[in-house]
Design an enzyme around this catalytic site. Sequence first.
Site, PDB file in Angstrom:
ATOM      1  N   ASN A 202       0.853  -1.183   0.000  1.00  0.00           N
ATOM      2  CA  ASN A 202       0.000   0.000   0.000  1.00  0.00           C
ATOM      3  C   ASN A 202       0.893   1.238   0.000  1.00  0.00           C
ATOM      4  OD1 ASN A 202       0.785   0.582   2.709  1.00  0.00           O
ATOM      5  ND2 ASN A 202      -0.916  -0.621   3.529  1.00  0.00           N
ATOM      6  N   GLU A 205       3.382   1.555   2.887  1.00  0.00           N
ATOM      7  CA  GLU A 205       4.503   0.608   2.797  1.00  0.00           C
ATOM      8  C   GLU A 205       5.491   1.046   1.734  1.00  0.00           C
ATOM      9  OE1 GLU A 205       1.602  -2.993   4.332  1.00  0.00           O
ATOM     10  OE2 GLU A 205       1.898  -2.642   2.188  1.00  0.00           O
ATOM     11  N   ASP A 278      -5.789  -7.632   1.364  1.00  0.00           N
ATOM     12  CA  ASP A 278      -5.725  -9.080   1.127  1.00  0.00           C
ATOM     13  C   ASP A 278      -6.445  -9.434  -0.175  1.00  0.00           C
ATOM     14  OD1 ASP A 278      -4.473  -9.357   3.601  1.00  0.00           O
ATOM     15  OD2 ASP A 278      -6.313  -9.938   4.637  1.00  0.00           O
TER      16      ASP A 278
END
Length: 336
Positions: A202, A205, A278
């Site tokens: 994301n 990150e 996820d």
Amino acid sequence: MQNIPDFSALKVSVVGDIIADHYLVTQPRSLSREAPVMVLRYTSEHTHAGGAANVARNVRALGAATRCHGAIGRDARGRDLLEILEGFRVDCFGIESVPAWTTPTKMRIVAAESRRSLQQVLRVDREPAEAVDAAVRERVRERLISLAPSTDVLIVSDYDYGMVDEALGVVARELARRGTTVVLDPRSSIRGFEGVTAMTPNIGELAKFTGRDIEELDDVRAVGAAAHELLTHCPLRWLLVTRGNKGMALFGEGLPERGVIVEASGSGNVTDVTGAGDTAAVVFAMALGAGCDAPRAMQLANAASGVVVMEHGTAVCTSEQLRAALPVSPAPVRVA
């Protein structure tokens, strides 16, 4: 409705940090006389699959044969997770049940008055004191390797509880070298995963891995610069960056230098973003494994994410929901 790949033809392995998402459902009652806090009345509680377990559940929802690899504690939450996964017909052969180790658990306290939507008011994390033992991680890797010949797609789910390390990266790279589609959804580190098929960080990150301020990455061109820096230090075929309500950005092999972007899918009335990353990683990986080109895989992942954020808790997107969502899902475009 639009066609989607036949995901049921795939054999998918998931490896990483297995987490229990435990929900405590309450109703507001009054203000406490003891302290300036709300008193909540307990109504129910339940456990959902989180982390790598939620990834495996997402894979099964799309119809693919699924194996889950990782570790749980020999405790109540660990038993709950095994029951949930087996109920979804996930192969749990690769899950190690570890005595005297705590299953990572995120307990979310949610509250609402009657006929109102539940809202999260507090989260309490119950975590192991240390990462699972190295011998356990080695057994997980050995089982993963033993099933490699029958693995079309490997999804690595890192939630920073220690299962995803450089030694696992060696296995992931070897599977990628053999032709398996290998996608890492990273959290703590990307070291050791150079050469896998793709990663799906994301925006936070990506900022961490490239030493940038997250506010700087509001600009899609800054996202592109950071992505190319990451790809220079960690070569991959593709890098998919999930950007929350700004959609997704894709960089890598066969794509324009500035990348390809897609606006966020869905109505905009987001209910709960839990587990959306996820779902994005799962659909992107499975679409690549099924032969889609990377922009089409991103479009599918974006459409699926738009489905799950409209539901409470860690939700999944079925093939039928994905097929229905595609006609109103934005198409990828080149960055101007």
